[in-house]
Scaffold this active site. Sequence first.
Site, PDB file in Angstrom:
ATOM      1  N   GLU A   1       0.803  -1.239   0.000  1.00 30.51           N
ATOM      2  CA  GLU A   1       0.000   0.000   0.000  1.00 30.51           C
ATOM      3  C   GLU A   1       0.828   1.278   0.000  1.00 30.51           C
ATOM      4  OE1 GLU A   1      -3.007  -0.384   3.056  1.00 30.51           O
ATOM      5  OE2 GLU A   1      -3.526  -2.404   2.392  1.00 30.51           O
TER       6      GLU A   1
ATOM      7  N   ASN B   1       2.074  -5.203  -3.151  1.00 29.48           N
ATOM      8  CA  ASN B   1       0.660  -5.490  -2.878  1.00 29.48           C
ATOM      9  C   ASN B   1      -0.113  -4.199  -2.597  1.00 29.48           C
ATOM     10  OD1 ASN B   1      -1.395  -7.572  -2.265  1.00 29.48           O
ATOM     11  ND2 ASN B   1      -1.257  -6.838  -0.147  1.00 29.48           N
TER      12      ASN B   1
ATOM     13  N   GLU C   1      -6.257 -10.573  -1.232  1.00 26.47           N
ATOM     14  CA  GLU C   1      -7.079 -10.322  -0.033  1.00 26.47           C
ATOM     15  C   GLU C   1      -8.555 -10.261  -0.406  1.00 26.47           C
ATOM     16  OE1 GLU C   1      -5.677  -6.931   2.217  1.00 26.47           O
ATOM     17  OE2 GLU C   1      -3.577  -7.422   1.855  1.00 26.47           O
TER      18      GLU C   1
HETATM   19  O1  G3I Z   1      -4.600  -7.699  18.926  1.00 30.88           O
HETATM   20  C1  G3I Z   1      -5.304  -6.579  19.429  1.00 30.88           C
HETATM   21  C2  G3I Z   1      -6.028  -6.935  20.697  1.00 30.88           C
HETATM   22  O2  G3I Z   1      -5.091  -7.284  21.679  1.00 30.88           O
HETATM   23  C3  G3I Z   1      -6.890  -5.757  21.134  1.00 30.88           C
HETATM   24  O3  G3I Z   1      -7.635  -6.114  22.257  1.00 30.88           O
HETATM   25  C4  G3I Z   1      -7.803  -5.338  20.004  1.00 30.88           C
HETATM   26  C5  G3I Z   1      -8.641  -4.107  20.376  1.00 30.88           C
HETATM   27  O4  G3I Z   1      -8.818  -3.253  19.286  1.00 30.88           O
HETATM   28  O5  G3I Z   1      -7.049  -5.015  18.887  1.00 30.88           O
HETATM   29  C6  G3I Z   1      -6.306  -6.129  18.400  1.00 30.88           C
HETATM   30  O6  G3I Z   1      -5.584  -5.743  17.258  1.00 30.88           O
HETATM   31  C7  G3I Z   1      -6.366  -5.574  16.109  1.00 30.88           C
HETATM   32  C8  G3I Z   1      -5.849  -6.561  15.050  1.00 30.88           C
HETATM   33  O7  G3I Z   1      -6.506  -6.334  13.833  1.00 30.88           O
HETATM   34  C9  G3I Z   1      -6.055  -8.012  15.446  1.00 30.88           C
HETATM   35  O8  G3I Z   1      -7.427  -8.273  15.575  1.00 30.88           O
HETATM   36  C10 G3I Z   1      -6.195  -4.173  15.612  1.00 30.88           C
HETATM   37  O9  G3I Z   1      -6.802  -3.280  16.534  1.00 30.88           O
HETATM   38  C11 G3I Z   1      -6.823  -4.006  14.266  1.00 30.88           C
HETATM   39  O10 G3I Z   1      -6.498  -2.709  13.762  1.00 30.88           O
HETATM   40  C12 G3I Z   1      -6.269  -5.045  13.321  1.00 30.88           C
HETATM   41  O11 G3I Z   1      -6.928  -4.897  12.080  1.00 30.88           O
HETATM   42  C13 G3I Z   1      -6.279  -5.483  10.987  1.00 30.88           C
HETATM   43  C14 G3I Z   1      -5.968  -4.431   9.952  1.00 30.88           C
HETATM   44  O12 G3I Z   1      -5.398  -5.049   8.810  1.00 30.88           O
HETATM   45  C15 G3I Z   1      -5.007  -3.402  10.498  1.00 30.88           C
HETATM   46  O13 G3I Z   1      -4.820  -2.360   9.614  1.00 30.88           O
HETATM   47  C16 G3I Z   1      -7.212  -6.536  10.401  1.00 30.88           C
HETATM   48  O14 G3I Z   1      -7.350  -7.613  11.325  1.00 30.88           O
HETATM   49  C17 G3I Z   1      -6.646  -7.068   9.087  1.00 30.88           C
HETATM   50  O15 G3I Z   1      -7.629  -7.859   8.450  1.00 30.88           O
HETATM   51  C18 G3I Z   1      -6.312  -5.907   8.179  1.00 30.88           C
HETATM   52  O16 G3I Z   1      -5.753  -6.431   7.010  1.00 30.88           O
HETATM   53  C19 G3I Z   1      -5.395  -5.483   6.008  1.00 30.88           C
HETATM   54  C20 G3I Z   1      -4.177  -6.030   5.285  1.00 30.88           C
HETATM   55  O17 G3I Z   1      -3.153  -6.304   6.206  1.00 30.88           O
HETATM   56  C21 G3I Z   1      -3.698  -5.052   4.215  1.00 30.88           C
HETATM   57  N1  G3I Z   1      -4.763  -4.690   3.312  1.00 30.88           N
HETATM   58  C22 G3I Z   1      -6.000  -4.217   3.942  1.00 30.88           C
HETATM   59  C23 G3I Z   1      -6.484  -5.217   4.980  1.00 30.88           C
HETATM   60  C24 G3I Z   1      -7.794  -4.743   5.600  1.00 30.88           C
HETATM   61  O18 G3I Z   1      -7.630  -3.559   6.321  1.00 30.88           O
END
Ligand code: G3I
Length: 300
Positions: free
Chosen positions: A127, A169, A232
């Site tokens: 990105e 990507n 994705e």
């Molecule tokens: O692990 C913590 C947890 O300890 C905490 O209690 C909780 C509370 O918010 O947060 C948890 O972390 C979260 C993590 O996912 C695991 O669930 C983060 O806040 C959250 O921001 C994170 O989101 C991820 C996101 O990327 C971050 O930008 C998504 O799961 C994941 O699907 C998403 O994936 C991205 C790709 O990497 C790149 N392309 C876009 C795609 C969708 O956004």
Amino acid sequence: ATTLGAAAAQSGRYFGTAVAAGRLSDQTYVNILNTEFNMVTAENEMKWDATEPNRGQFNYSGGDRILNQAVGNGSRVRGHALLWHQQEPGWARSMEGSSLRQAMINHVTQVATHYRGKIYAWDVVNEAFADGGSGGRRDSNLQRTGNDWIEAAFRAARAADPAAKLCYNDYNTDGINPKSTGIYNMVRDFKARGVPIDCVGFQSHLTNNAPSDYRANLQRFADLGVEVQITELDIAGSNQANAYRDVTNACMAIRACTGITVWGIRDTDSWRTGENPLLFTGSGAKKPAYNAVLDALNAG
Ligand code: G3I
């Protein structure tokens, strides 16, 4: 074939999913994972904030769990992602300039070395291009270390793990538009100058339809001599099954499209809360979109 992975394998392709380490104790989840998929991407566990929470202190526990589970099931692994302006650890977010450049290249080297020989393809940079009409780079502290940061990262990744395919990507690059054209120009330049790049990932977070020029866009990248991968995939909206079929057909029509990864297994596993964009219901049942994809894979 009766599973996504086996159906894709008939044409030498893979069918993958994003996996969250925290869900590996859920039997319904693991059963679908082991039955249907033969490529795995860690949804968060191989990102910079997860793997280097403190500068120079590496933590591979979540990534290793996902990798070992995948390998035990005969699946391969896409590494995601060595460098991304999001999910930088706090210590890196406050850095700039040459010290950041040194830290980010060290990160690439260390992580790619830890996983050397075990990763099918790395998203080396994720990105890095701006949304909208500019076709240029996204502003970030990574970009501000110098426009050559992307090629420096690819060279470091190649040196650390010569066997891994190295991918760029991005999202909103699924049709022909200024953003995808900016990336196209970068890849063409990298190929011309011998910067190591092997593949381009198209995230394909979609609603209702793929762009009408989805296939043409994949094809123009393939014509540069790189693999293309759908990395994705998730599709919201009422035309979901048709759109999944169209995306699968587009990949199947292009020799260099080597595989498709969906961004989660069940609707309840998706980052797109409430949009139900995946192939399985929350209880693990196959949706019409699943059958559309399976049929398209088998037809190819
Ligand atoms: O692990 C913590 C947890 O300890 C905490 O209690 C909780 C509370 O918010 O947060 C948890 O972390 C979260 C993590 O996912 C695991 O669930 C983060 O806040 C959250 O921001 C994170 O989101 C991820 C996101 O990327 C971050 O930008 C998504 O799961 C994941 O699907 C998403 O994936 C991205 C790709 O990497 C790149 N392309 C876009 C795609 C969708 O956004």
